[in-house]
Design a protein around this motif. Structure first.
Motif, short mmCIF file in Angstrom:
data_model
loop_
_atom_site.label_atom_id
_atom_site.label_comp_id
_atom_site.label_asym_id
_atom_site.label_seq_id
_atom_site.Cartn_x
_atom_site.Cartn_y
_atom_site.Cartn_z
N GLY A 126 0.80 -1.21 0.00
CA GLY A 126 0.00 0.00 0.00
C GLY A 126 0.84 1.26 0.00
N SER A 127 0.38 2.27 0.71
CA SER A 127 0.95 3.61 0.59
C SER A 127 2.44 3.70 0.87
N ASN A 157 4.37 1.46 -4.25
CA ASN A 157 2.94 1.54 -3.97
C ASN A 157 2.22 0.90 -5.15
N PHE A 159 -0.82 0.41 -5.74
CA PHE A 159 -2.20 0.80 -6.04
C PHE A 159 -2.35 2.23 -6.56
N GLU A 160 -1.24 2.94 -6.69
CA GLU A 160 -1.34 4.31 -7.20
C GLU A 160 -1.47 4.31 -8.72
N SER A 161 -1.95 5.42 -9.28
CA SER A 161 -2.06 5.57 -10.73
C SER A 161 -0.85 6.32 -11.25
N LYS A 164 0.86 0.09 -12.02
CA LYS A 164 2.23 -0.45 -12.05
C LYS A 164 2.26 -1.91 -12.53
N ASP A 173 5.46 -0.99 -15.32
CA ASP A 173 5.94 0.38 -15.19
C ASP A 173 7.45 0.43 -15.48
N SER A 176 9.81 1.71 -12.70
CA SER A 176 9.98 0.72 -11.63
C SER A 176 10.90 -0.40 -12.07
#
Length: 198
Positions: A126-127, A157, A159-161, A164, A173, A176
């Motif tokens: 997560g974050s 992370n 779950f971010e846009s 990924k 990504d 990444s």
């Protein structure tokens, strides 16, 4: 020919271990990407995914006449033969997963087959990208005499846009992937240094 091709380097064997047992796990996806990157563009590194799902829960009653259960013996042999380790560790409740800790504990039984080898950690969560699990894993590694690379660190992370990973859990990504390659190169260099080969 990969971008790191050129003068031949000693080949190091890396055992890659995922703390998630889920086939579509993002952390499993990081390992698949690491294997692909090493094959395509890193000279002198072989990464093998080592499955921890067959391991029974640690129970010393299963140790008979100095022998471990067959699945444990096979796992310990893979760890013993490796020059270095790549842990992909999701974060559960501020820590590593139960299956990962179980695998670590089995391989630490006498003789400890983790000792004096290099390791790196990646995580998708997560974050905070699994940061707390990574720091806990580093603490565990102190007692095991594992030598983790310090930099670069790899937290993602998941779950971010923009996304990924694709729907199959594969890392898509490019930034990444570049960060993952940098971590693998650092692990390779540190492993060779520990072995006195550079």
């Amino acid at each position: 020919m990969g971008s790191e091709a050129g003068a031949s380097k000693p080949v190091i064997k890396v055992a890659a271990i995922c703390g998630s047992l889920r086939k579509g796990s993002f952390n499993r996806g990081l390992i698949r990407s690491a294997i692909q990157i090493s094959k395509e563009s890193i000279n002198g590194m072989q990464i093998e995914y080592v499955d921890i799902s067959p391991l029974p829960m640690l129970n010393t009653d299963l140790e008979v006449d100095g022998k471990y259960p067959a699945a444990v013996e096979a796992f310990r042999q893979k760890i013993l033969e490796a020059d270095a380790f790549l842990f992909a560790s999701p974060e559960y409740n501020y820590s590593v997963t139960g299956p990962l800790k179980n695998a670590i504990d089995w391989a630490s039984r006498s003789p400890n087959v983790w000792a004096d080898k290099a390791a790196a950690i990646v995580s998708a969560a997560g974050s905070l990208g699994g940061a707390r699990a990574q720091y806990h894993l580093r603490q565990i590694g102190v007692y095991l005499d594992l030598h983790f690379i310090n930099k670069p660190e790899f937290f993602l992370n998941a779950f971010e846009s923009p996304a990924k990973f694709d729907t199959d859990g594969n890392l898509i990504d490019s930034a990444s992937r570049d960060r993952l390659k940098a971590l693998l190169l650092a692990l390779q260099a540190f492993t060779l240094r520990l072995q006195g080969k550079i």
